[in-house]
Design a protein around this motif. Structure first.
Motif, PDB file in Angstrom:
ATOM      1  N   PRO A  19       0.739  -1.203   0.013  1.00  0.00           N
ATOM      2  CA  PRO A  19       0.104  -0.032   0.094  1.00  0.00           C
ATOM      3  C   PRO A  19       0.863   1.204   0.022  1.00  0.00           C
ATOM      4  CG  PRO A  19       0.190  -0.864   2.105  1.00  0.00           C
ATOM      5  CD  PRO A  19       0.884  -1.756   1.344  1.00  0.00           C
ATOM      6  N   VAL A  49      -4.943   0.084   2.491  1.00  0.00           N
ATOM      7  CA  VAL A  49      -4.852  -0.275   3.746  1.00  0.00           C
ATOM      8  C   VAL A  49      -6.499  -0.121   4.542  1.00  0.00           C
ATOM      9  CG1 VAL A  49      -2.679   0.687   4.290  1.00  0.00           C
ATOM     10  CG2 VAL A  49      -4.566   1.926   4.625  1.00  0.00           C
ATOM     11  N   LEU A  50      -7.251   0.345   3.623  1.00  0.00           N
ATOM     12  CA  LEU A  50      -8.457   0.423   4.418  1.00  0.00           C
ATOM     13  C   LEU A  50      -9.379  -0.542   4.160  1.00  0.00           C
ATOM     14  CD1 LEU A  50      -9.344   4.287   3.095  1.00  0.00           C
ATOM     15  CD2 LEU A  50      -8.842   3.407   5.359  1.00  0.00           C
ATOM     16  N   VAL A  64      -3.448  -2.975   7.446  1.00  0.00           N
ATOM     17  CA  VAL A  64      -2.278  -2.122   7.679  1.00  0.00           C
ATOM     18  C   VAL A  64      -1.167  -3.056   8.031  1.00  0.00           C
ATOM     19  CG1 VAL A  64      -1.418  -0.139   8.866  1.00  0.00           C
ATOM     20  CG2 VAL A  64      -3.928  -0.181   8.366  1.00  0.00           C
ATOM     21  N   ALA A  95      -7.463  -1.947   9.668  1.00  0.00           N
ATOM     22  CA  ALA A  95      -7.436  -0.427   9.744  1.00  0.00           C
ATOM     23  C   ALA A  95      -8.400   0.226  11.050  1.00  0.00           C
ATOM     24  CB  ALA A  95      -7.861   0.294   8.288  1.00  0.00           C
ATOM     25  N   GLY A 113       2.022   9.258   1.595  1.00  0.00           N
ATOM     26  CA  GLY A 113       2.123   7.821   0.866  1.00  0.00           C
ATOM     27  C   GLY A 113       2.312   6.861   1.829  1.00  0.00           C
ATOM     28  N   TYR A 167      -0.400   6.265   4.944  1.00  0.00           N
ATOM     29  CA  TYR A 167      -0.854   5.639   3.623  1.00  0.00           C
ATOM     30  C   TYR A 167      -2.101   6.503   3.132  1.00  0.00           C
ATOM     31  CZ  TYR A 167       1.459   1.423   5.590  1.00  0.00           C
ATOM     32  OH  TYR A 167       2.278   0.812   6.238  1.00  0.00           O
ATOM     33  N   PRO A 168      -2.265   6.516   1.734  1.00  0.00           N
ATOM     34  CA  PRO A 168      -3.158   7.142   1.058  1.00  0.00           C
ATOM     35  C   PRO A 168      -4.638   6.880   1.928  1.00  0.00           C
ATOM     36  CG  PRO A 168      -2.068   5.879  -0.667  1.00  0.00           C
ATOM     37  CD  PRO A 168      -1.428   5.505   0.793  1.00  0.00           C
ATOM     38  N   GLY A 169      -5.191   8.214   2.473  1.00  0.00           N
ATOM     39  CA  GLY A 169      -6.414   8.028   3.161  1.00  0.00           C
ATOM     40  C   GLY A 169      -6.368   7.333   4.302  1.00  0.00           C
ATOM     41  N   PHE A 170      -5.176   7.203   4.841  1.00  0.00           N
ATOM     42  CA  PHE A 170      -4.949   6.484   6.200  1.00  0.00           C
ATOM     43  C   PHE A 170      -3.744   7.038   6.792  1.00  0.00           C
ATOM     44  CE2 PHE A 170      -4.409   3.247   9.546  1.00  0.00           C
ATOM     45  CZ  PHE A 170      -5.720   3.194   9.969  1.00  0.00           C
ATOM     46  N   LEU A 202      -0.642   7.474   8.850  1.00  0.00           N
ATOM     47  CA  LEU A 202      -0.064   6.816   9.971  1.00  0.00           C
ATOM     48  C   LEU A 202       1.535   7.443  10.110  1.00  0.00           C
ATOM     49  CD1 LEU A 202      -0.988   3.166  10.732  1.00  0.00           C
ATOM     50  CD2 LEU A 202      -1.497   5.157  12.156  1.00  0.00           C
TER      51      LEU A 202
END
Lengths: 155, 107
Positions: free
Chosen positions: A12, A70-71, A75, A136, B26, B28-31, B33
């Protein structure tokens, strides 16, 4: 042989944090050889060298169970890395080759080891890295600003 | 990173990652961390910021305990024992990583 687009279909990470751009050898569930050409300025920070090696390891771990998002796919999280030793730095323009060996894979927890080389020189040895997958939802950032950004990016 | 205290055996530093840092696009995209290796990097930077003559030899152990949101302030506390530096990174008083590093003196 695997290029960057195929790698993006498996893991990802995305630019500027996609740090492996080629896979030249892969034996499923056993070992992998991948590489990154360092295009930035100055020596590659050791933290990014570790991250790059870890992403190569993730390609090995997940090539048969791709997780590009990841969604929906979970993750990847590093739990532990230990006995990581360094040689000379990776310089701009150099290609660092990562060699990854799978030690164990138990459910979604992987134990991997290996090294990174530039030409004949070893620039890093990894004693062991333990990584796992987490849903996630179990890691979802809680702060409003982060949630808002995550929502925007998801749209 | 702001180093608040440094003496021969103890370093305390604070850092708040910037949500606008492109790294989060990057990872992550949309998340977004905070990458674990960034937490390791904060400890390393605290050590060499306080003692520029030290060069990293080995990450003896780096253990991540909890995920970190991308805009949380981290407090880095490093204690030195010979060539070993033992770091704890905490968010709001809760440890999120324990990191043991070995350095060599390049003076």
């Amino acid at each position: 042989m695997m290029g960057i687009e195929e790698i993006k279909r498996i893991i990802p990470h995305r630019p500027p944090m996609l740090l492996v751009d080629r896979v030249t050898e892969l034996v499923p569930r056993r070992w992998l050889v991948g590489s990154l050409t360092h295009t930035g300025d100055g020596p590659l920070p050791v933290s990014l060298l570790i991250e790059s090696w870890g992403q190569a390891a993730l390609v090995l771990i997940r090539h048969d169970r791709p997780m590009p998002d990841v969604l929906t796919d979970g993750v990847p999280v590093a739990g532990v890395f230990e006995h990581v030793r360094f040689g000379r730095p990776v310089l701009p323009g150099e290609t660092v080759e990562h060699r990854v060996t799978m030690q164990r894979l138990v459910a979604d927890t992987a134990f991997v080891t290996g090294e990174s080389v530039v030409g004949p020189e070893t620039v890093m040895r990894i004693g062991r890295l333990v990584g796992a997958m987490r849903p996630a939802d179990s890691l979802r950032p809680s702060r409003p600003a982060v949630a808002a950004l995550a929502g925007e990016a998801a749209r | 990173m702001r180093i608040e205290q440094t003496d021969p055996d103890l370093i305390v530093a604070r850092i708040r990652p910037d949500l606008a840092d492109p790294v989060f696009a990057g990872h992550y995209p949309g998340f977004p961390l905070l990458p674990g290796v960034h937490i390791f990097e904060f400890v390393h930077r605290a050590v060499v910021g306080a003692a520029p003559h030290l060069a990293l030899d080995e990450v003896v152990c780096c253990r991540f305990l909890l995920p970190v949101d991308c805009d949380e302030e981290l407090v880095v506390t490093v204690r030195r024992d010979g060539d070993l530096h033992s770091g704890v990174v905490a968010v709001a008083g809760t440890p999120v990583a324990e990191i043991l590093l070995r350095y060599r003196n390049e003076e």
